[in-house]
Design a protein around this motif. Structure first.
Motif, PDB file in Angstrom:
ATOM      1  N   LEU A  79       0.851  -1.187   0.000  1.00  0.00           N
ATOM      2  CA  LEU A  79       0.000   0.000   0.000  1.00  0.00           C
ATOM      3  C   LEU A  79       0.889   1.240   0.000  1.00  0.00           C
ATOM      4  N   ARG A  80       0.322   2.355  -0.427  1.00  0.00           N
ATOM      5  CA  ARG A  80       1.115   3.585  -0.532  1.00  0.00           C
ATOM      6  C   ARG A  80       1.029   4.443   0.716  1.00  0.00           C
ATOM      7  N   THR A  81       0.097   4.120   1.596  1.00  0.00           N
ATOM      8  CA  THR A  81      -0.105   4.920   2.802  1.00  0.00           C
ATOM      9  C   THR A  81       0.803   4.432   3.931  1.00  0.00           C
ATOM     10  N   PRO A  82       1.112   5.305   4.892  1.00  0.00           N
ATOM     11  CA  PRO A  82       1.888   4.862   6.060  1.00  0.00           C
ATOM     12  C   PRO A  82       1.179   3.724   6.792  1.00  0.00           C
ATOM     13  N   LYS A  83       1.921   2.796   7.323  1.00  0.00           N
ATOM     14  CA  LYS A  83       1.329   1.594   7.910  1.00  0.00           C
ATOM     15  C   LYS A  83       0.525   1.878   9.174  1.00  0.00           C
ATOM     16  N   HIS A  84       0.824   2.982   9.857  1.00  0.00           N
ATOM     17  CA  HIS A  84       0.171   3.233  11.138  1.00  0.00           C
ATOM     18  C   HIS A  84      -1.223   3.836  10.992  1.00  0.00           C
ATOM     19  N   LEU A  85      -1.623   4.232   9.787  1.00  0.00           N
ATOM     20  CA  LEU A  85      -2.955   4.801   9.619  1.00  0.00           C
ATOM     21  C   LEU A  85      -4.019   3.743   9.881  1.00  0.00           C
ATOM     22  N   THR A  86      -5.067   4.140  10.561  1.00  0.00           N
ATOM     23  CA  THR A  86      -6.188   3.232  10.789  1.00  0.00           C
ATOM     24  C   THR A  86      -7.323   3.624   9.844  1.00  0.00           C
ATOM     25  N   ALA A  87      -8.247   2.674   9.608  1.00  0.00           N
ATOM     26  CA  ALA A  87      -9.239   2.942   8.570  1.00  0.00           C
ATOM     27  C   ALA A  87     -10.630   2.465   8.948  1.00  0.00           C
ATOM     28  N   ILE A  88     -10.837   1.149   9.036  1.00  0.00           N
ATOM     29  CA  ILE A  88     -12.187   0.603   9.170  1.00  0.00           C
ATOM     30  C   ILE A  88     -12.401  -0.077  10.525  1.00  0.00           C
ATOM     31  N   ASP A  89     -11.567   0.223  11.485  1.00  0.00           N
ATOM     32  CA  ASP A  89     -11.627  -0.429  12.793  1.00  0.00           C
ATOM     33  C   ASP A  89     -12.548   0.279  13.782  1.00  0.00           C
ATOM     34  N   PHE A  90     -12.947   1.526  13.493  1.00  0.00           N
ATOM     35  CA  PHE A  90     -13.811   2.309  14.384  1.00  0.00           C
ATOM     36  C   PHE A  90     -13.218   2.398  15.791  1.00  0.00           C
ATOM     37  N   ALA A  91     -11.911   2.594  15.852  1.00  0.00           N
ATOM     38  CA  ALA A  91     -11.192   2.762  17.120  1.00  0.00           C
ATOM     39  C   ALA A  91     -11.270   1.541  18.019  1.00  0.00           C
ATOM     40  N   MET A  92     -11.568   0.366  17.464  1.00  0.00           N
ATOM     41  CA  MET A  92     -11.466  -0.885  18.209  1.00  0.00           C
ATOM     42  C   MET A  92     -10.076  -1.463  17.958  1.00  0.00           C
ATOM     43  N   PRO A  93      -9.177  -1.404  18.920  1.00  0.00           N
ATOM     44  CA  PRO A  93      -7.811  -1.885  18.682  1.00  0.00           C
ATOM     45  C   PRO A  93      -7.743  -3.303  18.130  1.00  0.00           C
ATOM     46  N   VAL A 272      -9.335  24.167  -2.966  1.00  0.00           N
ATOM     47  CA  VAL A 272      -8.417  23.141  -2.481  1.00  0.00           C
ATOM     48  C   VAL A 272      -8.324  21.991  -3.469  1.00  0.00           C
ATOM     49  N   MET A 273      -9.468  21.523  -3.958  1.00  0.00           N
ATOM     50  CA  MET A 273      -9.446  20.376  -4.859  1.00  0.00           C
ATOM     51  C   MET A 273      -8.935  20.743  -6.245  1.00  0.00           C
ATOM     52  N   SER A 274      -9.140  21.970  -6.674  1.00  0.00           N
ATOM     53  CA  SER A 274      -8.527  22.409  -7.930  1.00  0.00           C
ATOM     54  C   SER A 274      -7.003  22.379  -7.819  1.00  0.00           C
ATOM     55  N   SER A 275      -6.501  22.853  -6.700  1.00  0.00           N
ATOM     56  CA  SER A 275      -5.057  22.785  -6.448  1.00  0.00           C
ATOM     57  C   SER A 275      -4.583  21.345  -6.360  1.00  0.00           C
ATOM     58  N   PHE A 276      -5.374  20.504  -5.716  1.00  0.00           N
ATOM     59  CA  PHE A 276      -5.025  19.091  -5.558  1.00  0.00           C
ATOM     60  C   PHE A 276      -4.886  18.414  -6.920  1.00  0.00           C
ATOM     61  N   PHE A 277      -5.826  18.686  -7.831  1.00  0.00           N
ATOM     62  CA  PHE A 277      -5.766  18.100  -9.164  1.00  0.00           C
ATOM     63  C   PHE A 277      -4.558  18.623  -9.947  1.00  0.00           C
ATOM     64  N   GLN A 278      -4.245  19.899  -9.790  1.00  0.00           N
ATOM     65  CA  GLN A 278      -3.143  20.488 -10.539  1.00  0.00           C
ATOM     66  C   GLN A 278      -1.783  19.998 -10.039  1.00  0.00           C
ATOM     67  N   ARG A 279      -1.684  19.789  -8.742  1.00  0.00           N
ATOM     68  CA  ARG A 279      -0.393  19.390  -8.177  1.00  0.00           C
ATOM     69  C   ARG A 279      -0.071  17.931  -8.463  1.00  0.00           C
ATOM     70  N   ASN A 280      -1.095  17.105  -8.499  1.00  0.00           N
ATOM     71  CA  ASN A 280      -0.908  15.662  -8.671  1.00  0.00           C
ATOM     72  C   ASN A 280      -0.099  15.082  -7.514  1.00  0.00           C
ATOM     73  N   GLN A 281      -0.070  13.779  -7.458  1.00  0.00           N
ATOM     74  CA  GLN A 281       0.694  13.088  -6.425  1.00  0.00           C
ATOM     75  C   GLN A 281       1.883  12.388  -7.071  1.00  0.00           C
ATOM     76  N   PRO A 282       3.033  12.457  -6.456  1.00  0.00           N
ATOM     77  CA  PRO A 282       4.177  11.720  -6.997  1.00  0.00           C
ATOM     78  C   PRO A 282       4.059  10.241  -6.661  1.00  0.00           C
ATOM     79  N   PRO A 283       4.774   9.399  -7.389  1.00  0.00           N
ATOM     80  CA  PRO A 283       4.874   8.011  -6.936  1.00  0.00           C
ATOM     81  C   PRO A 283       5.642   7.967  -5.622  1.00  0.00           C
ATOM     82  N   THR A 284       5.391   6.963  -4.811  1.00  0.00           N
ATOM     83  CA  THR A 284       6.187   6.832  -3.588  1.00  0.00           C
ATOM     84  C   THR A 284       7.621   6.502  -3.967  1.00  0.00           C
ATOM     85  N   ASN A 285       8.539   6.822  -3.072  1.00  0.00           N
ATOM     86  CA  ASN A 285       9.957   6.587  -3.363  1.00  0.00           C
ATOM     87  C   ASN A 285      10.249   5.114  -3.640  1.00  0.00           C
TER      88      ASN A 285
END
Length: 457
Positions: A79-93, A272-285
């Protein structure tokens, strides 16, 4: 701790939180049908259960265990996101990916990984579905959503379902369609090109020269994957003279921006989203490094495609840097969002309010791609262009990439799911309550069951 131990811990946590089980409706009408059984659909189902909405059904067109992109067209190593991010756990460890990983590899194993391996993320989603006993009906493609008598009839190839509310948890492409430039689609037969979202027979491309159009992470993922599968050369073409280096999502994650985005004004959201589209995201290193290290990899910067020609057994691509011969082309040019492109919405899309209906941007920030996005409520509900269409759309939710402009990085990124899912579930629970509020209030006013049984002296 073993995986069995973790399973017992999850069940205990659910019991201590008094979270019940999903149920079949007695009248055949589901409270909510969720279209899409990937990470967003599964998370939405559990979020509703936490809100005591239990008559829920998830429909997914893929075979069981292959929902979403992870075992189909996603070709990244991690995955491209940092491993420590939580997502679908609803704060249930006990429901976090970290708990799932450590139950199998220990805390040392968690410290050893940099990012989450793609296959292990899919394994986590399969486990999440199983341990929560989420009702998913696979190999069921939704072809039409029909408003009828204040509910929705969901038509599939085999049968119909009825629900009071419908969530479109249909992923990146679920708000429109993947984009192949006409320059390619009009010039070549289908066997000579594919979008990165499609199945590609890399075995048939062994020893061949391929070209990839696009400068995002997916382009480099596909280049690396193709070269590991035996492709002789993989050329990545980028229109920009240099690759972007700044990823605005990292700032959004660290600054509390994702959680509070819906509170911004329309003008700020658009800008914000216009800027987001214009800037694009780089590939991860690591994505770029893996591809660049492969023999046969070539990067062409400042090389937009000007012309594509069919040569009989291949294609010629013309750029400002010259002409190139290839055996196959891979298109990594993203998608177009517009409800009019979704066949399941064909009965209602004309009434869906778009951003161009409510906000007129000017100057350099105006963006046609943004203008066609649906204008959603803070709870991801479609809104109508007229009172009649508003009534027809009441109860239909877009929890997919089309929510990007209205609700920010929500259903469109792992970074946003932990903030977006509670809002979605709470909003739908409120909506269901409002539907029966007169009945509930009448029952409240009529309530006279004695509780105190003592006798006054």
């Amino acid at each position: 701790m073993s995986l069995n131990d973790l399973n017992a811990r999850v069940r205990h946590d659910l019991a201590t939180l008094n979270i019940g089980a999903f149920a079949e409706p007695s009248d055949g009408i589901y409270d909510v049908i969720i279209v899409g059984g990937g990470q967003s659909g599964l998370g939405a189902a559990f979020g509703l259960l936490r809100e005591r909405v239990s008559q829920v059904l998830v429909l997914d067109e893929n075979p069981a265990g292959y929902e979403g992109p992870w075992e189909t067209y996603a070709r990244m190593v991690t995955l491209r996101t940092p491993k420590h991010l939580t997502a679908i756990d609803f704060a249930m460890p006990s429901l976090t990916f970290r708990a799932f990983w450590e139950a199998q590899h220990g805390s040392e194993g968690w410290e050893a990984i940099d990012k989450i391996p793609r296959g292990d993320w899919m394994a986590y989603l399969r486990w999440y579905r199983e341990i929560l006993n989420i009702p998913v009906q696979n190999e069921t493609r939704v072809g039409l959503i029909e408003p009828r008598d204040g509910a929705y009839v969901v038509h599939t190839g085999s049968r119909t379902f009825i629900a009071r509310k419908v969530i479109l948890a249909t992923g990146i492409q679920g708000g429109g369609e993947w984009h192949v430039p006409p320059m390619i689609a009009d010039a070549l037969p289908p066997h000579l090109y594919a979008h990165t979202s499609q199945a590609i027979d890399f075995g048939a491309l062994q020893g061949k020269r391929i070209a990839i159009l696009g400068g995002g992470a997916s382009a480099f993922d596909n280049a690396h994957h193709a070269l590991t599968e035996g492709v002789a050369e993989a050329h990545v073409f980028v229109r920009r003279p240099s690759l972007p280096t700044v990823n605005p999502i990292r700032h959004m994650e660290a600054a509390g921006f994702i959680a509070r985005f819906p509170a911004l004004s329309d003008a700020d959201k658009y800008a914000v989203m216009s800027s987001f589209f214009q800037r694009n995201q780089p590939p991860t290193n690591d994505t770029f490094a893996r591809a660049a290290a492969m023999p046969g990899f070539q990067l062409h910067l400042g090389s937009p495609w000007q012309k594509v020609e069919h040569t009989g057994d291949g294609a010629i691509v013309t750029t400002p840097q010259g002409r190139h011969d290839f055996d196959f082309l891979i298109v990594s040019t993203g998608l177009i969002t517009d409800p009019a492109l979704r066949p399941e919405l064909r009965l209602v899309e004309a009434g869906i309010r778009r951003w161009k209906d409510v906000y007129a941007a000017s100057g350099g920030i105006r963006n046609n791609l943004i203008d066609n996005h649906p204008y959603l409520s803070p709870g991801f509900a479609f809104t109508g262009r007229t009172p009649e269409s508003e009534a027809q759309l009441r109860g239909l939710y877009a929890f997919n990439y089309s929510a990007l402009i209205s609700c920010g990085l929500s259903a469109s990124a792992l970074s946003g799911l932990k903030y977006a899912l509670p809002k979605l579930a709470s909003g739908i629970a409120d909506d269901l309550f409002r539907d029966v509020s007169a009945e509930k209030l009448a029952a409240y006013y009529a309530y006279d069951e004695p509780e105190f049984t003592g006798v006054a002296s």
